[in-house]
Write an enzyme that holds these catalytic residues in place. Structure first.
Site, mmCIF file in Angstrom:
data_model
loop_
_atom_site.group_PDB
_atom_site.id
_atom_site.type_symbol
_atom_site.label_atom_id
_atom_site.label_comp_id
_atom_site.label_asym_id
_atom_site.label_seq_id
_atom_site.Cartn_x
_atom_site.Cartn_y
_atom_site.Cartn_z
ATOM 1 C CG ASP A 66 -2.294 0.604 0.896
ATOM 2 O OD1 ASP A 66 -2.391 1.418 -0.046
ATOM 3 O OD2 ASP A 66 -3.266 0.283 1.615
ATOM 4 C CG ASP A 123 -8.989 2.344 -0.920
ATOM 5 O OD1 ASP A 123 -8.483 1.231 -1.135
ATOM 6 O OD2 ASP A 123 -8.400 3.236 -0.276
#
Length: 696
Positions: free
Chosen positions: A440, A498
């Site tokens: 990430d 997301d």
């Protein structure tokens, strides 16, 4: 010499006669076989007239256009030496090397004491790759301002498409007409960003997915960048792209070199789908993916930071029960990590949450027939962490740098930081049998050198993969903020966004898929109510949306009902049945007169089978919506079209279905299915239905 490169319906003609910087005469549709005499005639026939009040030689745009050539648009190169004014480049051709579909043009400027090598390749798929390398031949450092690829396109190319967006709403298309001037996009995020231009497309007005001539460019780079389209009153239209360099960011030492990222350029006479038809096979030719894309369950939206064997073990069992193949433990597993405000950077398994380490969990995952993945965010640190307290000098911009999502960035260009991160990642991967890292990157940099940070990131990922060659990596950057062909060379999956809201995902996946093949696009089945939009969606819509990518689940299956488990298992079974087609076929998207109703699909390479999704984004604009036109099929092949159920049925608003569907399907030639189409079932808004198309 005049060079003619041809591949997959694309021609490239370069006039490299004499010592002037070579000229790109043609980049576009195939010109067929041309003799040397004919090529000379083509090159000569495109030399423009000399107009009044203009340069006294014909203005031809070179592979590296500069002001000295008479090009008053944005120049391809700029720079200076310390204490000296900006250099007026006057490059000339020194030599041409290469063969086949590859060429190198070595350009020199003796007065400026630099050499620029232009590398150019037309791949067998018709994809054009270009890169410039500047070498400093002087006795002092050369301060590079810019070094860009500039490509001419025909004057008829006047309508621009690129993309913008924000968190959970990436890849929003925007189109505009190009007048005199520059349409310029710049990214200063230290990563491409949620608003990344992504793919710059220009073409004749009105092009769509299936029709129209278009040219497109993409920079294979994960740092700051700029892309532009420019129409000059001089009569030229160009596409440009390159790394966006801050003043003083790249200083080339005597004898040293700087190479630009690869610029990727694509031409199509078949609209936007024609771009994907070139890009996807080319990407697959060098992809790191070597095995079928597993069904993933990621723990994030199921448990968030609430980890421990008691919470995770039931989720593992539920995942195995429905047919999941990879279980990923997301954020919250390392020392002191109870929320997003603390512990980032302390990459040790939390002894309280996991008193026996991760071994018992991984054993349970393996016993259930799944492999194990782990979330990391190596480039970042929380101020409230042992690492930040121990090494505040490792923070990019210093410890007083602004936080973003309660975190700061580490200076990867610092050898100590690099060694620490590589050491911790190697230690985890050596202790635990981790098959997959979700890597990430949850903030913009806002300080430091994006160039230095990006090149260090590439070296770090490369080093990890060299040490652990079977490891797979997913690129996540608060969703889809780092999706580009520079990172794609090093990863096996990208987290597309997301949001798992299927309505948002339909558009995000539709346009991300112009460039990126579906097998890379992480696409998850979320809970009924999206935690990013608060919108609720039916199961059939969520199933059909998540199917067209690398399918996975982001849902607490322990609270799902037994009936839902059975439906999910059926959906996973369909995904596994279709996986080879979905991840190896040709992506197609039908144009529609009504944006509320869409049809997209994947057709096998031999055109013997396909799967399509009818998508209702909103209420249609008419009582009888436009026909379903199944595109990309072999015109003379007869196909059987039938409905497919993937665990749940779409909601319809109709008294009676179309006759062809009520009778169980229809058999028609591909030409008819594309030209006439089939009556469209009346789906309710925010619904999707699937269709199987099989050659008889």
């Amino acid at each position: 010499m005049i060079i003619h490169l041809r591949a997959a319906g694309v021609s490239l003609v370069i006039d490299a006669r004499g010592t002037r910087v070579p000229v790109l005469v043609h980049w576009g549709a195939d010109l067929g076989e041309l003799s040397e005499i004919s090529l000379a005639s083509v090159a000569d026939a495109t030399v423009p007239a000399i107009g009044p009040s203009s340069l006294d030689v014909p203005l031809r745009l070179s592979l590296l256009p500069t002001l000295r050539e008479g090009w008053s648009g944005r120049p391809a190169i700029s720079g200076h030496r310390a204490g000296s004014p900006t250099i007026e480049f006057d490059l000339s051709l020194d030599r041409v090397t290469g063969s086949g579909l590859c060429r190198e043009f070595v350009l020199v400027d003796a007065a400026a004491a630099v050499t620029v090598t232009v590398e150019l390749e037309l791949t067998p798929h018709g994809v054009l790759r270009l890169r410039h390398t500047l070498t400093n031949r002087g006795a002092t450092a050369f301060e590079l301002g810019s070094l860009d690829v500039v490509l001419p396109v025909p004057d008829r190319a006047r309508e621009i498409l690129d993309f913008t967006g924000l968190w959970t709403h990436e890849r929003r298309p925007q189109r505009t007409a190009l007048a005199h001037g520059t349409w310029s996009r710049e990214s200063r995020h230290g990563r491409p960003g949620h608003d990344d231009a992504f793919l710059t497309v220009i073409g004749a007005a009105g092009y769509g997915f299936r029709a129209g001539e278009v040219w497109a460019t993409h920079l294979a780079w994960s740092g700051d960048k700029r892309t532009w389209a420019e129409s000059s009153p001089l009569g030229r239209v160009v596409l440009g792209l390159g790394e966006l360099l801050a003043p003083g960011e790249v200083s080339v030492v005597p004898g040293g070199s700087y190479s630009t990222p690869w610029s990727i350029a694509v031409h199509s006479v078949d609209g936007l789908d024609g771009l994907s038809a070139r890009l996807h096979p080319w990407i697959r030719s060098w992809s790191t993916i070597t095995s079928p894309r597993p069904v993933v369950l990621n723990s994030w939206e199921a448990v968030y930071f609430d980890q421990g064997m008691e919470q995770i073990a039931p989720l593992v069992d539920a995942a195995a029960h429905v047919g999941v193949e990879r279980f990923v433990l997301d954020d919250g597993w390392f020392t002191g990590r109870s929320d997003d405000r603390r512990a980032l950077g302390d990459w040790f398994v939390d002894a309280v949450t996991w008193p026996e380490g991760l071994h018992p969990l991984i054993d349970r995952v393996h016993a259930a027939g799944m492999d194990f993945g782990l979330w990391v965010e190596p480039e970042m640190v929380n101020p409230d962490s042992d690492l930040a307290r121990r090494h505040p000098e490792w923070i990019l911009g210093g410890p007083s740098a602004h936080t973003w999502r309660n975190q700061q960035a580490l200076d990867l260009g610092n050898p100590e930081v690099f060694d620490y991160l590589l050491g911790r990642l190697n230690a985890l991967l050596e202790e635990y049998p981790v098959a997959y890292l979700k890597w990430d990157h949850n903030r913009d940099l806002l300080s430091g050198s994006a160039h230095r940070q990006t090149t260090a990131l590439y070296r770090l990922i490369d080093a990890v993969r060299t040490a652990h060659p079977t490891l797979e990596i997913e690129s996540c950057a608060s969703g889809g903020a780092r999706i580009d062909l520079g990172i794609l060379e090093r990863v096996d999956r990208v987290w597309t966004s997301d949001t798992n809201d299927p309505l948002e995902r339909q558009e995000i996946q539709r346009y991300t898929g112009l460039l990126i093949p579906p097998e890379y696009l992480g696409s998850h089945l979320g809970a009924a109510r999206s935690h990013t939009t608060m919108r609720s969606s039916d199961l059939a819509f969520r199933f059909a949306t998540a199917l067209f990518g690398n399918a996975g689940i982001e849902w607490d299956l322990t609270v799902a009902s037994g009936a839902e488990h059975a439906q999910i298992a059926e959906w996973i079974g369909l995904y596994k049945q279709l996986r080879e087609l979905l991840h190896g076929g040709t992506v197609v998207r039908a144009d529609s007169s009504d944006p509320a109703v869409q049809l997209h699909g994947v057709v096998s390479a031999d055109q013997q089978r396909a799967v399509f999704a009818q998508v209702s984004m909103a209420a249609p604009g008419s009582a009888i919506p436009p026909a379903l036109r199944f595109v990309g099929l072999a015109p003379d092949t007869v196909y059987r079209v039938t409905a497919v159920t993937a665990g749940a049925n779409a909601q319809l608003i109709q008294t009676r279905p179309p006759a062809w569907l009520e009778s169980g399907g229809v058999s028609l030639p591909g030409r008819v299915l594309e030209t006439v189409g089939l009556a469209r079932p009346m789906l309710a808004p925010e619904q999707a239905a699937l269709y199987s198309v099989i050659a008889e």
